[in-house]
Design a protein around this motif. Sequence first.
Motif, PDB file in Angstrom:
ATOM      1  N   ALA A  70      34.159  33.209  37.032  1.00 19.33           N
ATOM      2  CA  ALA A  70      33.539  34.539  37.158  1.00 19.33           C
ATOM      3  C   ALA A  70      32.346  34.440  38.100  1.00 19.33           C
ATOM      4  O   ALA A  70      31.612  33.455  38.078  1.00 19.33           O
ATOM      5  CB  ALA A  70      33.087  35.017  35.780  1.00 19.33           C
ATOM      6  N   SER A  71      32.153  35.474  38.923  1.00 21.59           N
ATOM      7  CA  SER A  71      31.077  35.437  39.919  1.00 21.59           C
ATOM      8  C   SER A  71      30.188  36.653  39.801  1.00 21.59           C
ATOM      9  O   SER A  71      30.582  37.665  39.219  1.00 21.59           O
ATOM     10  CB  SER A  71      31.679  35.413  41.325  1.00 21.59           C
ATOM     11  OG  SER A  71      32.369  34.203  41.525  1.00 21.59           O
ATOM     12  N   SER A  72      28.984  36.549  40.381  1.00 21.62           N
ATOM     13  CA  SER A  72      28.107  37.715  40.357  1.00 21.62           C
ATOM     14  C   SER A  72      27.375  37.889  41.684  1.00 21.62           C
ATOM     15  O   SER A  72      27.191  36.937  42.441  1.00 21.62           O
ATOM     16  CB  SER A  72      27.108  37.629  39.194  1.00 21.62           C
ATOM     17  OG  SER A  72      26.523  36.354  39.169  1.00 21.62           O
TER      18      SER A  72
ATOM     19  N   VAL B 223      31.726  35.340  47.424  1.00 21.46           N
ATOM     20  CA  VAL B 223      31.902  34.737  46.092  1.00 21.46           C
ATOM     21  C   VAL B 223      33.148  35.342  45.445  1.00 21.46           C
ATOM     22  O   VAL B 223      33.784  36.229  46.010  1.00 21.46           O
ATOM     23  CB  VAL B 223      30.653  34.936  45.195  1.00 21.46           C
ATOM     24  CG1 VAL B 223      29.447  34.224  45.786  1.00 21.46           C
ATOM     25  CG2 VAL B 223      30.342  36.409  44.985  1.00 21.46           C
ATOM     26  N   GLY B 224      33.487  34.846  44.254  1.00 18.73           N
ATOM     27  CA  GLY B 224      34.689  35.362  43.583  1.00 18.73           C
ATOM     28  C   GLY B 224      35.953  34.857  44.239  1.00 18.73           C
ATOM     29  O   GLY B 224      37.005  35.471  44.154  1.00 18.73           O
TER      30      GLY B 224
ATOM     31  N   THR C 128      32.470  49.823  42.435  1.00 13.80           N
ATOM     32  CA  THR C 128      33.817  49.452  42.882  1.00 13.80           C
ATOM     33  C   THR C 128      33.815  48.210  43.752  1.00 13.80           C
ATOM     34  O   THR C 128      32.822  47.904  44.407  1.00 13.80           O
ATOM     35  CB  THR C 128      34.470  50.616  43.664  1.00 13.80           C
ATOM     36  OG1 THR C 128      35.793  50.219  44.049  1.00 13.80           O
ATOM     37  CG2 THR C 128      33.706  50.949  44.937  1.00 13.80           C
ATOM     38  N   GLU C 129      34.956  47.496  43.719  1.00 15.16           N
ATOM     39  CA  GLU C 129      35.170  46.369  44.638  1.00 15.16           C
ATOM     40  C   GLU C 129      36.252  46.715  45.650  1.00 15.16           C
ATOM     41  O   GLU C 129      36.662  45.868  46.431  1.00 15.16           O
ATOM     42  CB  GLU C 129      35.632  45.138  43.849  1.00 15.16           C
ATOM     43  CG  GLU C 129      34.521  44.332  43.232  1.00 15.16           C
ATOM     44  CD  GLU C 129      35.066  43.035  42.662  1.00 15.16           C
ATOM     45  OE1 GLU C 129      35.482  42.172  43.456  1.00 15.16           O
ATOM     46  OE2 GLU C 129      35.095  42.897  41.427  1.00 15.16           O
TER      47      GLU C 129
ATOM     48  N   ARG D 114      42.118  35.582  40.950  1.00 12.21           N
ATOM     49  CA  ARG D 114      40.777  35.952  41.437  1.00 12.21           C
ATOM     50  C   ARG D 114      40.034  36.733  40.354  1.00 12.21           C
ATOM     51  O   ARG D 114      40.591  37.660  39.786  1.00 12.21           O
ATOM     52  CB  ARG D 114      40.889  36.822  42.697  1.00 12.21           C
ATOM     53  CG  ARG D 114      41.269  36.054  43.950  1.00 12.21           C
ATOM     54  CD  ARG D 114      40.031  35.396  44.555  1.00 12.21           C
ATOM     55  NE  ARG D 114      40.401  34.411  45.559  1.00 12.21           N
ATOM     56  CZ  ARG D 114      40.418  34.656  46.861  1.00 12.21           C
ATOM     57  NH1 ARG D 114      40.107  35.843  47.310  1.00 12.21           N
ATOM     58  NH2 ARG D 114      40.725  33.705  47.712  1.00 12.21           N
ATOM     59  N   GLN D 115      38.793  36.351  40.105  1.00 13.13           N
ATOM     60  CA  GLN D 115      38.001  37.015  39.066  1.00 13.13           C
ATOM     61  C   GLN D 115      37.234  38.204  39.663  1.00 13.13           C
ATOM     62  O   GLN D 115      36.825  38.149  40.816  1.00 13.13           O
ATOM     63  CB  GLN D 115      36.970  36.024  38.502  1.00 13.13           C
ATOM     64  CG  GLN D 115      37.577  34.829  37.814  1.00 13.13           C
ATOM     65  CD  GLN D 115      38.216  35.203  36.494  1.00 13.13           C
ATOM     66  OE1 GLN D 115      37.733  36.065  35.773  1.00 13.13           O
ATOM     67  NE2 GLN D 115      39.328  34.567  36.171  1.00 13.13           N
ATOM     68  N   PRO D 116      37.033  39.264  38.866  1.00  9.80           N
ATOM     69  CA  PRO D 116      36.176  40.346  39.378  1.00  9.80           C
ATOM     70  C   PRO D 116      34.742  39.837  39.556  1.00  9.80           C
ATOM     71  O   PRO D 116      34.339  38.869  38.914  1.00  9.80           O
ATOM     72  CB  PRO D 116      36.243  41.412  38.286  1.00  9.80           C
ATOM     73  CG  PRO D 116      36.768  40.734  37.074  1.00  9.80           C
ATOM     74  CD  PRO D 116      37.539  39.528  37.523  1.00  9.80           C
ATOM     75  N   ILE D 117      33.990  40.499  40.424  1.00  6.81           N
ATOM     76  CA  ILE D 117      32.596  40.097  40.690  1.00  6.81           C
ATOM     77  C   ILE D 117      31.687  41.106  40.012  1.00  6.81           C
ATOM     78  O   ILE D 117      31.804  42.302  40.244  1.00  6.81           O
ATOM     79  CB  ILE D 117      32.329  40.093  42.206  1.00  6.81           C
ATOM     80  CG1 ILE D 117      33.289  39.144  42.918  1.00  6.81           C
ATOM     81  CG2 ILE D 117      30.881  39.688  42.492  1.00  6.81           C
ATOM     82  CD1 ILE D 117      33.311  39.311  44.426  1.00  6.81           C
TER      83      ILE D 117
END
Length: 702
Positions: free
Chosen positions: A591-593, A585-586, A616-617, A457-460
């Motif tokens: 990669a997501s935004s 998303v993500g 933070t996520e 999983r990519q960070p957002i």
Amino acid sequence: MRPSLLDPLFAPATTLDGVGPKVAGLIANVVPADTGGREVRIGDLLFVLPHAVIDRRQRYAIADAPDGALVTIEVTIGRHQPAPRGRGSVPYRVFAHDDTEEIALTFFHAKGEWLQKALPEGERMLVSGRLEWFNGRPSMVHPDHMVPVARADELPALEPVYPLTAGLSAKVLRRAILGAVARLPDLPEWLDPELIRRRSFPALRMALHRLHEPSDPLDIDPDSAAWRRLAYDELLAGQLALALVRAKLRHVPGRPLTGDGSLEAAIRAALPYSLTGAQEQALSEIHADLASEKRMLRLLQGDVGSGKTVVALLAMARAAEAGGQSALMAPTEILARQHLATIAPLAARAGLRAAVLTGREKGKERAQILEGLAAGEIHIVLGTHALFQEGVEYKNLALAIVDEQHRFGVHQRLAMTAKGIAPDMLVMTATPIPRTLVLTAFGDMDVSRLTEKPAGRQPIQTVTLPLERLPGLVERLRHAVAEGQKVYWICPLVEESEEVKLMSAEDRFASLKPVFGDALGLIHGRMAGRDKDEAMRAFKDGETRILVGTTVIEVGVDVPDATIIVIEHAERFGLAQLHQLRGRVGRGAKASSCVLLYKEPLGLVAKQRLSVMRETEDGFRISEEDLKLRGEGELLGTRQSGTPGFRVARLERHGDLLEIARDDARLVLERDPELSSPRGEALRMLLYLHGRDDAIRLLRAG
């Protein structure tokens, strides 16, 4: 039967002096309890607590009085200046003075005779109200209090300020509240004497007296001993009710569910990834619960995208190995169907049959599903509340899983048990809940937490943008769509409303249509179920590339290749909801935004919210921040959901009392499960006082 001692508090508020049906209707708007449509009772008024105090102890000289402040002045009444005859819009003025200045006391639509009597010329008076300066001259419109100096003791030195509603005067409300306090009977003490001593808690009557007739502004502070005493009572009532629910749910014996692990192994082999450490830990806790004689009552808390569904599926495989069926209940049809799409193919690899049952299945299709459940041919059923309605029979329901717990309160948990169904119960939520709230809403459950995200999983990346920069954003999205990316665009409303000037989903759809044409889709809660499904399918299959919607997509919608989410008017959303939305998303390897669009100027709380989202996520940290910023009532959306909305307790201030209340409740029930001792009888009164009588019915039901 409710103890007759409590009858005065359960009498309608209309039995108080000065409270007719109209006033009672207005008071209903300020009573913190959810009255559920019933008439306001005297007991409800006890817990309408002041949020400030007007201090009339200080006397000002007129010349020194600050503009716009509530002040008390000692004056000599000079001349009266009635309004000219026939000019009702001109006010009646009474001029008064002290050694420093003259002031005009101003009255609209006042009776001259009454004013002549109330403010006789030459009389020394104490006058209290809001003083304002116009062109260097002071005036006070409709003073709150006017008493002769000789009767100064009639002026309330400290006056509590209560929440009001249009049409309800402070005087009328205060009189009603004091009337309610006067009717409080002598109730037995339900708190442990040692706790009272350690915490310096006053008795109930004294606590209410201090809050409603304060002798110091500190008396109405939520950290005062009086307020904390009442907060503890309320928390104890809640914890006692939960402990009784737990005892009742556990009272129905469970049965050990053990399997050989073969079906679970088949599903694990079909997964394209291995489980995280947190998932393995949660599963081992669930397996231990399933194998025990006691019924499982477990809350599985996992942040957005932490893999709760897979844990649920493996638990359902274990139930199937033991010969049982499983039901997974979701809050919406969309989510139930999505669970089916995720779960059915994996279950099929282990030879398990999954089906969906919502209000939409009709006729022959529905009949076949019901037959399959009754015959035990369907191993896993996914659906909405329809799963537990009349006419749905299971051959052997062993495991019930409830998704998004905060929409499904204690009452519904009991309703399932009351149907004679005593399955093991797993409750899942993607709303990370602060520890204190887990105790209040789910104190009857054991808790597992998924704190890791699955590998890959990519960070957002989260950015904030003012609405003025919208054209640039649309241009960037045009390029992103041309490269094949998928975008969610969230609006706060379905259609524009008169009261709130916000961009609605339908308006935004119309404004983006010329740019994106057929690549644009629309989804919102007022659409028919099939149209929603069609909008989601088109987006999933890539026929549309931008999906404009409301928060209908908040819970669990899964489109792994969606990489951008725009949240319009982000300042209007709570932190937990922003976090839920961002989690759409993500979900894939790209990669997501997340773009948070806001309207200037931002208030302080909105600023703090948006900055927490940027930093933070971690959903658990976000939930703790949300509790600080908003208090617990809104966090769980309590007004709608059957979870505890507190009248007195403020969890951000009284969280330390919660653990004590939980331990106290459990200890009481261990020693006195029927609440039949003298303290038990007193605690029954506490439960009635705080509207937790459901729990007392459980005692009677055995």
